[in-house]
Scaffold this active site. Structure first.
Site, PDB file in Angstrom:
ATOM      1  N   SER A   1      39.030  10.939  -7.298  1.00  0.00           N
ATOM      2  CA  SER A   1      40.032  11.303  -8.567  1.00  0.00           C
ATOM      3  C   SER A   1      38.650  11.710 -10.025  1.00  0.00           C
ATOM      4  O   SER A   1      37.579  10.676 -10.236  1.00  0.00           O
ATOM      5  CB  SER A   1      40.738  10.251  -9.577  1.00  0.00           C
ATOM      6  N   LEU A   2      38.753  12.481 -10.309  1.00  0.00           N
ATOM      7  CA  LEU A   2      37.919  13.070 -11.499  1.00  0.00           C
ATOM      8  C   LEU A   2      37.840  12.083 -12.821  1.00  0.00           C
ATOM      9  O   LEU A   2      37.399  12.465 -13.949  1.00  0.00           O
ATOM     10  CB  LEU A   2      37.128  13.894 -11.838  1.00  0.00           C
TER      11      LEU A   2
ATOM     12  N   LYS B   1      53.449  10.447  -7.030  1.00  0.00           N
ATOM     13  CA  LYS B   1      54.486  10.799  -8.250  1.00  0.00           C
ATOM     14  C   LYS B   1      55.415  10.891  -8.353  1.00  0.00           C
ATOM     15  O   LYS B   1      55.920  10.296  -9.169  1.00  0.00           O
ATOM     16  CB  LYS B   1      53.545  12.936  -7.675  1.00  0.00           C
TER      17      LYS B   1
ATOM     18  N   ASP C   1      51.777  17.450 -15.945  1.00  0.00           N
ATOM     19  CA  ASP C   1      51.296  18.631 -15.380  1.00  0.00           C
ATOM     20  C   ASP C   1      51.031  19.834 -15.763  1.00  0.00           C
ATOM     21  O   ASP C   1      50.118  20.710 -15.637  1.00  0.00           O
ATOM     22  CB  ASP C   1      51.392  18.609 -13.614  1.00  0.00           C
TER      23      ASP C   1
ATOM     24  N   THR D   1      57.800  27.336   3.749  1.00  0.00           N
ATOM     25  CA  THR D   1      58.960  27.223   4.121  1.00  0.00           C
ATOM     26  C   THR D   1      59.939  27.749   3.393  1.00  0.00           C
ATOM     27  O   THR D   1      60.126  26.830   1.793  1.00  0.00           O
ATOM     28  CB  THR D   1      58.789  25.461   4.521  1.00  0.00           C
ATOM     29  N   LEU D   2      60.500  28.608   3.138  1.00  0.00           N
ATOM     30  CA  LEU D   2      61.233  29.298   2.064  1.00  0.00           C
ATOM     31  C   LEU D   2      62.845  28.116   1.562  1.00  0.00           C
ATOM     32  O   LEU D   2      62.320  27.910   1.084  1.00  0.00           O
ATOM     33  CB  LEU D   2      62.369  30.476   2.836  1.00  0.00           C
ATOM     34  N   ALA D   3      63.163  26.973   2.358  1.00  0.00           N
ATOM     35  CA  ALA D   3      64.128  26.327   2.666  1.00  0.00           C
ATOM     36  C   ALA D   3      63.756  25.084   1.391  1.00  0.00           C
ATOM     37  O   ALA D   3      64.864  25.409   0.526  1.00  0.00           O
ATOM     38  CB  ALA D   3      64.746  25.135   3.117  1.00  0.00           C
TER      39      ALA D   3
ATOM     40  N   MET E   1      45.545  26.311  -9.283  1.00  0.00           N
ATOM     41  CA  MET E   1      45.769  24.394  -8.798  1.00  0.00           C
ATOM     42  C   MET E   1      44.284  24.130  -8.464  1.00  0.00           C
ATOM     43  O   MET E   1      43.281  23.000  -8.976  1.00  0.00           O
ATOM     44  CB  MET E   1      46.294  23.470  -8.903  1.00  0.00           C
TER      45      MET E   1
HETATM   46  P1  NAP Z   1      52.332  19.211  -1.506  1.00  0.00           P
HETATM   47  O1  NAP Z   1      53.216  19.022  -1.490  1.00  0.00           O
HETATM   48  O2  NAP Z   1      51.361  18.675   0.196  1.00  0.00           O
HETATM   49  O3  NAP Z   1      52.200  20.827  -0.893  1.00  0.00           O
HETATM   50  C1  NAP Z   1      51.638  20.925  -0.370  1.00  0.00           C
HETATM   51  C2  NAP Z   1      52.078  23.431  -0.659  1.00  0.00           C
HETATM   52  O4  NAP Z   1      51.399  23.926  -0.006  1.00  0.00           O
HETATM   53  C3  NAP Z   1      53.132  22.978   0.342  1.00  0.00           C
HETATM   54  O5  NAP Z   1      54.087  24.386  -0.430  1.00  0.00           O
HETATM   55  C4  NAP Z   1      53.204  23.534   1.644  1.00  0.00           C
HETATM   56  O6  NAP Z   1      53.972  24.639   2.472  1.00  0.00           O
HETATM   57  C5  NAP Z   1      52.155  24.782   1.289  1.00  0.00           C
HETATM   58  N1  NAP Z   1      50.996  24.726   2.069  1.00  0.00           N
HETATM   59  C6  NAP Z   1      50.317  23.860   3.066  1.00  0.00           C
HETATM   60  N2  NAP Z   1      49.748  23.976   4.001  1.00  0.00           N
HETATM   61  C7  NAP Z   1      50.086  25.751   4.742  1.00  0.00           C
HETATM   62  C8  NAP Z   1      49.453  26.517   5.811  1.00  0.00           C
HETATM   63  N3  NAP Z   1      48.629  26.245   5.691  1.00  0.00           N
HETATM   64  N4  NAP Z   1      49.935  27.686   4.504  1.00  0.00           N
HETATM   65  C9  NAP Z   1      51.024  27.704   3.842  1.00  0.00           C
HETATM   66  N5  NAP Z   1      51.159  27.048   2.831  1.00  0.00           N
HETATM   67  C10 NAP Z   1      51.362  25.957   2.991  1.00  0.00           C
HETATM   68  O7  NAP Z   1      51.234  19.435  -2.677  1.00  0.00           O
HETATM   69  P2  NAP Z   1      51.208  19.865  -3.976  1.00  0.00           P
HETATM   70  O8  NAP Z   1      51.420  18.187  -4.802  1.00  0.00           O
HETATM   71  O9  NAP Z   1      51.992  19.966  -4.978  1.00  0.00           O
HETATM   72  O10 NAP Z   1      49.297  19.773  -4.434  1.00  0.00           O
HETATM   73  C11 NAP Z   1      48.933  21.377  -4.093  1.00  0.00           C
HETATM   74  C12 NAP Z   1      47.743  21.463  -4.427  1.00  0.00           C
HETATM   75  O11 NAP Z   1      47.972  21.625  -5.693  1.00  0.00           O
HETATM   76  C13 NAP Z   1      46.709  20.605  -4.084  1.00  0.00           C
HETATM   77  O12 NAP Z   1      45.817  21.101  -3.661  1.00  0.00           O
HETATM   78  C14 NAP Z   1      46.431  19.924  -5.465  1.00  0.00           C
HETATM   79  O13 NAP Z   1      45.113  18.696  -5.071  1.00  0.00           O
HETATM   80  C15 NAP Z   1      46.493  20.631  -6.303  1.00  0.00           C
HETATM   81  N6  NAP Z   1      47.133  19.857  -7.676  1.00  0.00           N
HETATM   82  C16 NAP Z   1      46.097  20.191  -9.077  1.00  0.00           C
HETATM   83  C17 NAP Z   1      45.541  19.650 -10.365  1.00  0.00           C
HETATM   84  C18 NAP Z   1      45.152  19.497 -11.379  1.00  0.00           C
HETATM   85  O14 NAP Z   1      45.226  19.120 -12.300  1.00  0.00           O
HETATM   86  N7  NAP Z   1      44.205  21.032 -11.133  1.00  0.00           N
HETATM   87  C19 NAP Z   1      47.372  19.205 -10.362  1.00  0.00           C
HETATM   88  C20 NAP Z   1      48.611  18.887  -9.417  1.00  0.00           C
HETATM   89  C21 NAP Z   1      48.237  19.589  -8.089  1.00  0.00           C
HETATM   90  P3  NAP Z   1      55.223  24.616   3.090  1.00  0.00           P
HETATM   91  O15 NAP Z   1      56.323  23.514   2.133  1.00  0.00           O
HETATM   92  O16 NAP Z   1      55.387  25.244   4.119  1.00  0.00           O
HETATM   93  O17 NAP Z   1      54.771  22.618   3.915  1.00  0.00           O
END
Ligand code: NAP
Length: 295
Positions: free
Chosen positions: A27-28, A78, A115, A167-169, A230
């Site tokens: 974490s930064l 979260k 966020d 995953t469309l659902a 992101m």
């Molecule tokens: P998460 O709940 O694990 O969701 C991951 C998403 O990515 C899901 O929609 C998943 O699809 C999809 N995915 C994962 N692997 C995939 C693949 N191989 N092919 C296609 N789709 C894939 O994660 P999250 O909490 O939403 O965070 C997502 C990203 O945003 C992370 O990298 C996180 O570090 C970043 N983030 C950044 C900030 C910032 O301040 N910059 C803030 C929040 C989050 P499925 O539903 O089909 O599994």
């Protein structure tokens, strides 16, 4: 042992805030908040916490004793953070997750999700004149980050939010939860989702480019559309690199991280971050040092 001049005294009066995640070492947020604390000259410290993944509620419960002002919350806590709160703000409610907990003196916990403010703040910082009301927004992903982004865009007046997910659902669930004019698309339907978009946000945890896990027809997106990722490791992801080559204005995830830290700092310490501290540069320096460090 002698203490260096730069040693900051920690006393019983020192205000404590922090970030909880598992893992949390990457974490930064401690770099950002402690730099602001130092520059503001306030008696405070911002600490990373790594509670056991299955004991977040016990951990948060323990902080109701009044020792800690507040917490930023990152993966995987979260959703659990929402569950420990006595009061949930609209942003966290709509996002279905909290990334900010405030511990009140009366022992109550308030949950918020900043966020979305980070996302909108980052776009405003890196692109001139973007208006979320200007056209449809595409959010790729259906996890917590995508849900937060979609709800923030709906609240900011986006006329339509299109959620594109493997995953469309899951995209359908998020579209239903965030309300407004939001629609779900599968990856196969991405071309239709991109049609006429004013903003495209990659909120998946994978890269998006022809040589990466997701290969999507970015060429069909209007060149005026703002493209944001992101993810910020690397700072310019394959998605942003391709978007830039295609001529789009781009926004990086590090700016979002910095911008969501601003309202967090204000909630913890009752004042806006001091001006003139280049926390973005400090983060970039830390990311570069990590790249060089042996694995
Ligand atoms: P998460 O709940 O694990 O969701 C991951 C998403 O990515 C899901 O929609 C998943 O699809 C999809 N995915 C994962 N692997 C995939 C693949 N191989 N092919 C296609 N789709 C894939 O994660 P999250 O909490 O939403 O965070 C997502 C990203 O945003 C992370 O990298 C996180 O570090 C970043 N983030 C950044 C900030 C910032 O301040 N910059 C803030 C929040 C989050 P499925 O539903 O089909 O599994």
């Amino acid at each position: 042992m002698t203490l260096s001049n730069s040693y900051r005294q920690i006393t019983g009066a020192t205000a404590v805030a922090g970030v909880a995640g598992s893992p949390v070492g990457h974490s930064l947020s401690p770099i950002i908040h402690n730099a602001w604390i130092e520059a503001a000259g306030i008696d405070a410290v911002y600490v990373p916490f790594n509670p056991p993944a299955d004991r977040f509620s016990h951990f948060a419960e323990g902080l109701r004793g009044g020792a800690v002002r507040g917490l930023n919350v990152t993966l995987p806590f979260k959703e659990a953070a929402l569950g420990v709160a006595h009061e949930v703000g609209e942003r966290a409610e709509r996002a279905g997750a909290a990334n900010l907990l405030i511990f009140n003196e009366d022992g109550s916990i308030v949950a918020d999700n900043v966020d979305g403010l980070g996302l909108l703040g980052a776009i405003a910082a890196q692109v001139t004149g973007f208006d979320p009301k200007a056209g449809p927004a595409v959010v790729m992903g259906a996890g917590g980050a995508a849900r937060g982004a979609a709800s923030a865009l709906i609240m900011a007046g986006a006329p339509e939010v299109r959620l594109v997910n493997r995953t469309l659902a899951r995209a359908e669930v998020v579209a239903g939860a965030v309300g407004g004019n939001s629609k779900a698309f599968s990856l196969d339907q991405a071309k239709a989702a991109f049609d006429g978009a004013a903003l495209v946000v990659n909120a998946t945890s994978v890269g998006v480019a022809s040589d990466d896990a997701l290969s999507l027809p970015l060429e069909g997106i209007p060149v005026t559309a703002v493209m944001m990722d992101m993810t910020y490791t690397p700072l310019i992801t394959p998605f942003l690199s391709k978007a830039r080559l295609l001529g789009h204005p781009i926004v990086d995830g590090l700016e979002m991280l910095v911008r969501q830290a601003e309202p967090s700092f204000e909630a913890f310490f009752g004042r806006v971050p001091p001006p003139g501290v280049d926390v973005r540069a400090l983060c970039i320096e830390a990311l570069k040092a990590r790249e060089k460090a042996p694995a």
